[in-house]
Design a protein around this motif. Sequence first.
Motif, PDB file in Angstrom:
ATOM      1  N   THR A 167      -6.331  -7.773  -0.982  1.00  0.00           N
ATOM      2  CA  THR A 167      -7.213  -6.776  -0.371  1.00  0.00           C
ATOM      3  C   THR A 167      -6.786  -6.443   1.052  1.00  0.00           C
ATOM      4  O   THR A 167      -7.502  -5.720   1.749  1.00  0.00           O
ATOM      5  N   ALA A 168      -5.638  -6.954   1.481  1.00  0.00           N
ATOM      6  CA  ALA A 168      -5.141  -6.667   2.828  1.00  0.00           C
ATOM      7  C   ALA A 168      -4.832  -5.187   2.981  1.00  0.00           C
ATOM      8  O   ALA A 168      -4.505  -4.495   2.006  1.00  0.00           O
ATOM      9  N   ASP A 169      -4.941  -4.693   4.210  1.00  0.00           N
ATOM     10  CA  ASP A 169      -4.627  -3.293   4.484  1.00  0.00           C
ATOM     11  C   ASP A 169      -3.184  -2.988   4.092  1.00  0.00           C
ATOM     12  O   ASP A 169      -2.259  -3.745   4.413  1.00  0.00           O
ATOM     13  N   LEU A 205      -8.333 -11.246   0.897  1.00  0.00           N
ATOM     14  CA  LEU A 205      -8.169 -12.165  -0.227  1.00  0.00           C
ATOM     15  C   LEU A 205      -6.860 -11.875  -0.938  1.00  0.00           C
ATOM     16  O   LEU A 205      -6.494 -10.709  -1.148  1.00  0.00           O
ATOM     17  N   ASN A 206      -6.157 -12.941  -1.302  1.00  0.00           N
ATOM     18  CA  ASN A 206      -4.980 -12.839  -2.158  1.00  0.00           C
ATOM     19  C   ASN A 206      -5.284 -13.543  -3.482  1.00  0.00           C
ATOM     20  O   ASN A 206      -5.950 -14.574  -3.500  1.00  0.00           O
ATOM     21  N   LEU A 207      -4.800 -12.992  -4.569  1.00  0.00           N
ATOM     22  CA  LEU A 207      -4.941 -13.626  -5.876  1.00  0.00           C
ATOM     23  C   LEU A 207      -3.598 -13.615  -6.574  1.00  0.00           C
ATOM     24  O   LEU A 207      -2.992 -12.550  -6.764  1.00  0.00           O
ATOM     25  N   GLY A 208      -3.115 -14.801  -6.933  1.00  0.00           N
ATOM     26  CA  GLY A 208      -1.859 -14.922  -7.660  1.00  0.00           C
ATOM     27  C   GLY A 208      -2.100 -15.443  -9.067  1.00  0.00           C
ATOM     28  O   GLY A 208      -2.832 -16.415  -9.265  1.00  0.00           O
ATOM     29  N   LEU A 209      -1.506 -14.793 -10.043  1.00  0.00           N
ATOM     30  CA  LEU A 209      -1.599 -15.194 -11.446  1.00  0.00           C
ATOM     31  C   LEU A 209      -0.194 -15.376 -11.992  1.00  0.00           C
ATOM     32  O   LEU A 209       0.691 -14.553 -11.731  1.00  0.00           O
ATOM     33  N   GLY A 210       0.021 -16.445 -12.741  1.00  0.00           N
ATOM     34  CA  GLY A 210       1.344 -16.705 -13.295  1.00  0.00           C
ATOM     35  C   GLY A 210       1.279 -17.171 -14.733  1.00  0.00           C
ATOM     36  O   GLY A 210       0.344 -17.875 -15.127  1.00  0.00           O
ATOM     37  N   ALA A 211       2.265 -16.765 -15.525  1.00  0.00           N
ATOM     38  CA  ALA A 211       2.389 -17.211 -16.916  1.00  0.00           C
ATOM     39  C   ALA A 211       3.863 -17.483 -17.187  1.00  0.00           C
ATOM     40  O   ALA A 211       4.727 -16.649 -16.856  1.00  0.00           O
TER      41      ALA A 211
END
Length: 228
Positions: free
Chosen positions: A181-183, A153-159
């Motif tokens: 969560t990638a190795d 899983l990838n999670l991107g947050l931007g402001a």
Amino acid sequence: MNKQIITRLVAASVLTAASVTAVASEPSRGFMVERGNVAENGVASIDLASSGAYSSGAVRLGLPTGELILNSQKAGDLTTTEGVFKYALPSFEGLSELQHNSAIYGGLSIVDLGGVSYNNLMLGAAFSANVESLTFSVSPELVVDDLADDTYLNLGLGAYVNLPETSYGRFQPGAELGVSTADDASTTLSLGARWMYNERLTLDVVMFRFGDDTNVTLPGLLRINARF
């Protein structure tokens, strides 16, 4: 009296159209994080970069049903054949008072290396909202990386801060947080600014990037989006 009313309505329409055009000139992504909007139908743009997730470049095409992104480097490491389709979702009724956009997207990368075929898949969603002069984005992604034999899983947050128009264009400083969560993946924090030079050219400059590959560069890693 009627003439004054008509004049005001025309002026308001012109200002509104100008505002919409200015917003639409931005690519439908942040520095790296996808945003909830999609490119308008018939609008094409090219992403080029000196480094980062689009180091080999990408094409973004606005279609009647969504946006096609080619060579986006989202579905793992197989970048040479990758395509992503991004579909805009209707506004959420419960958030009618909040200016927002949302989209879902999916990507596929297929390549044959030494007679062995690898198929990488990616599913993602993006949500963006404007609160006064601030823009916020969140984009979770599920990646099935066949080449690395890993699913993560990838999670991107931007402001981002939307500064007023200037004679040099519009500026939008911002920060993006990337978690995976990638190795062997590390959490990254990118600080930079978007320069909307005109309606056709947008430059993203990332000057600070913190993580396992922490670097500080001036004037910074450059991403260019040219719109046609």
